[in-house]
Design an enzyme around this catalytic site. Structure first.
Site, mmCIF file in Angstrom:
data_model
loop_
_atom_site.group_PDB
_atom_site.id
_atom_site.type_symbol
_atom_site.label_atom_id
_atom_site.label_comp_id
_atom_site.label_asym_id
_atom_site.label_seq_id
_atom_site.Cartn_x
_atom_site.Cartn_y
_atom_site.Cartn_z
ATOM 1 N N GLU A 179 7.304 29.270 -9.787
ATOM 2 C CA GLU A 179 7.722 29.336 -8.374
ATOM 3 C C GLU A 179 8.491 28.075 -8.010
ATOM 4 O OE1 GLU A 179 8.434 30.734 -5.652
ATOM 5 O OE2 GLU A 179 6.556 31.432 -4.763
ATOM 6 N N ASP A 180 9.363 28.176 -7.016
ATOM 7 C CA ASP A 180 10.118 26.987 -6.595
ATOM 8 C C ASP A 180 9.292 26.086 -5.687
ATOM 9 O OD1 ASP A 180 10.097 28.831 -4.509
ATOM 10 O OD2 ASP A 180 12.216 28.624 -4.015
ATOM 11 N N ASP A 183 4.513 26.374 0.095
ATOM 12 C CA ASP A 183 4.560 25.843 1.459
ATOM 13 C C ASP A 183 3.174 26.066 2.073
ATOM 14 O OD1 ASP A 183 5.090 25.627 4.308
ATOM 15 O OD2 ASP A 183 7.205 25.729 3.855
ATOM 16 N N LYS A 186 0.227 30.963 1.233
ATOM 17 C CA LYS A 186 -0.217 32.346 1.461
ATOM 18 C C LYS A 186 0.479 33.328 0.518
ATOM 19 C CE LYS A 186 -1.252 31.530 6.300
ATOM 20 N NZ LYS A 186 -0.670 31.463 7.634
ATOM 21 N N THR A 187 1.780 33.108 0.303
ATOM 22 C CA THR A 187 2.529 34.000 -0.589
ATOM 23 C C THR A 187 1.928 33.980 -1.983
ATOM 24 O OG1 THR A 187 4.531 33.514 0.663
ATOM 25 C CG2 THR A 187 4.835 34.502 -1.498
ATOM 26 N N LYS A 231 9.361 18.862 5.201
ATOM 27 C CA LYS A 231 10.778 18.967 5.574
ATOM 28 C C LYS A 231 11.345 20.198 4.892
ATOM 29 C CE LYS A 231 11.432 13.940 5.286
ATOM 30 N NZ LYS A 231 11.498 13.565 6.685
ATOM 31 N N PHE A 232 12.384 20.793 5.489
ATOM 32 C CA PHE A 232 13.005 21.948 4.846
ATOM 33 C C PHE A 232 14.037 21.462 3.841
ATOM 34 C CE2 PHE A 232 15.183 25.921 4.214
ATOM 35 C CZ PHE A 232 14.121 26.812 4.217
ATOM 36 N N ARG A 245 21.896 27.486 -2.835
ATOM 37 C CA ARG A 245 21.356 27.665 -4.191
ATOM 38 C C ARG A 245 22.326 27.031 -5.201
ATOM 39 N NH1 ARG A 245 17.095 31.297 -3.436
ATOM 40 N NH2 ARG A 245 17.506 33.060 -2.069
HETATM 41 N N1 HPA Z 1 13.112 25.297 1.417
HETATM 42 C C1 HPA Z 1 13.454 26.513 0.938
HETATM 43 N N2 HPA Z 1 12.618 27.551 0.925
HETATM 44 C C2 HPA Z 1 11.367 27.340 1.403
HETATM 45 C C3 HPA Z 1 10.960 26.103 1.897
HETATM 46 C C4 HPA Z 1 11.874 25.016 1.910
HETATM 47 O O1 HPA Z 1 11.582 23.875 2.342
HETATM 48 N N3 HPA Z 1 9.663 26.249 2.299
HETATM 49 C C5 HPA Z 1 9.321 27.541 2.015
HETATM 50 N N4 HPA Z 1 10.354 28.211 1.499
HETATM 51 MG MG MG Z 2 9.737 30.661 -3.867
#
Ligand code: HPA
Ligand code: MG
Length: 263
Positions: A179-180, A183, A186-187, A231-232, A245
């Site tokens: 997974e990337d 957060d 839950k997912t 942070k996003f 991406r």
């Molecule tokens: N960036 C991109 N996708 C995400 C993030 C984020 O910080 N958090 C959950 N999905």
């Molecule tokens: Mg992901």
């Protein structure tokens, strides 16, 4: 008790790096605040994670399950390092791959609905999609729900992961979910319970990033690249409404970028 998975911890006051110090595509020049994790550092950390994965899971055939789309870069690079270990060591194991697609984000908010698509069967082609109504969103509700017929809380678990299921039952494999970012967690909790229904020998999760957030349910993956502030972030396959991406480094998005690519 299991020990907490180690990671590179990036502190809340980490300033990152000025964009001018790195190569950034011109089309994103105004859309980023700073470089947070340079690509080279991601690669070096991933190389070590490959070693950790092999140490814990290298006894049996591994099914590496890529969580698309955000996980594809980390997945490809992690597997490249695992393959290098396999071909340079007396001890090696076969590895097969599978891909699953989850979607729960719109703009920088979770929609609270998780769509699960794919997993080595034709569900994506036949239009059968599994949707789990897992949480009641506190914000961002109904955002981007462009496919409302998929979001009725209907669940067809037998239609997803069927190819994977057959393989797992037959061979009792080790599953590595890649997974990337974690957060809220839950997912991943939802996906883990789904995969465990298929009785694999072992299931482990590798995530490039884990976010420190008060929204976390407390889930921690087995292998973690970096722990980051709330942070996003984008880049290295992580997106904001499908953009960014195509950026090598993990970067913090700017307000301009959020406005420009808002859904
Ligand atoms: N960036 C991109 N996708 C995400 C993030 C984020 O910080 N958090 C959950 N999905
Ligand atoms: Mg992901």
């Amino acid at each position: 008790m299991a020990t907490r998975s180690p990671s590179v911890v990036i502190s809340d006051d980490e300033p990152g790096y000025d964009l001018d110090l790195f190569c950034i595509p011109n089309h994103y020049a105004e859309d980023l605040e700073k470089v947070f994790i340079p690509h080279g550092l991601i690669m070096d950390r991933t190389e070590r994670l490959a070693r950790d994965v092999m140490k814990e899971m290298g006894g049996h055939h591994i099914v590496a399950l890529c969580v698309l789309k955000g996980g594809y870069k980390f997945f490809a690079d992690l597997l490249d390092y695992i393959k290098a270990l396999n071909r340079n060591s007396d001890r090696s194991i076969p590895m097969t791959v599978d891909f699953i697609r989850l979607k729960s984000y719109c703009n920088d908010q979770s929609t609270g609905d998780i769509k699960v698509i794919g997993g080595d069967d034709l569900s994506t082609l036949t239009g059968k999609v599994c949707c789990f109504q897992t949480i009641t969103p506190s914000h961002g509700a109904n955002c981007c729900m462009g496919e409302p017929e998929l979001l009725m809380g209907k669940c067809y678990p037998s239609d997803v992961l069927t190819g994977l299921d057959k393989m797992l039952r037959k061979n009792h494999m080790n599953v590595l979910i890649v997974e990337d970012i974690i957060d809220t967690g839950k997912t991943m909790q939802t996906l883990l319970s789904l995969v465990k229904q298929h009785n694999p020998k072992m299931v482990k999760v590798a995530s490039l990033l884990v976010k420190r957030t008060p929204r976390s349910v407390g889930y921690r993956p087995d292998f973690v690249g970096f722990e980051i502030p709330d942070k996003f972030v984008v880049g290295y396959a992580l997106d904001y409404n499908e953009y960014f991406r195509d950026l090598n480094h993990v970067c913090v998005i700017s307000e301009t970028g959020k406005a420009k690519y808002k859904a």
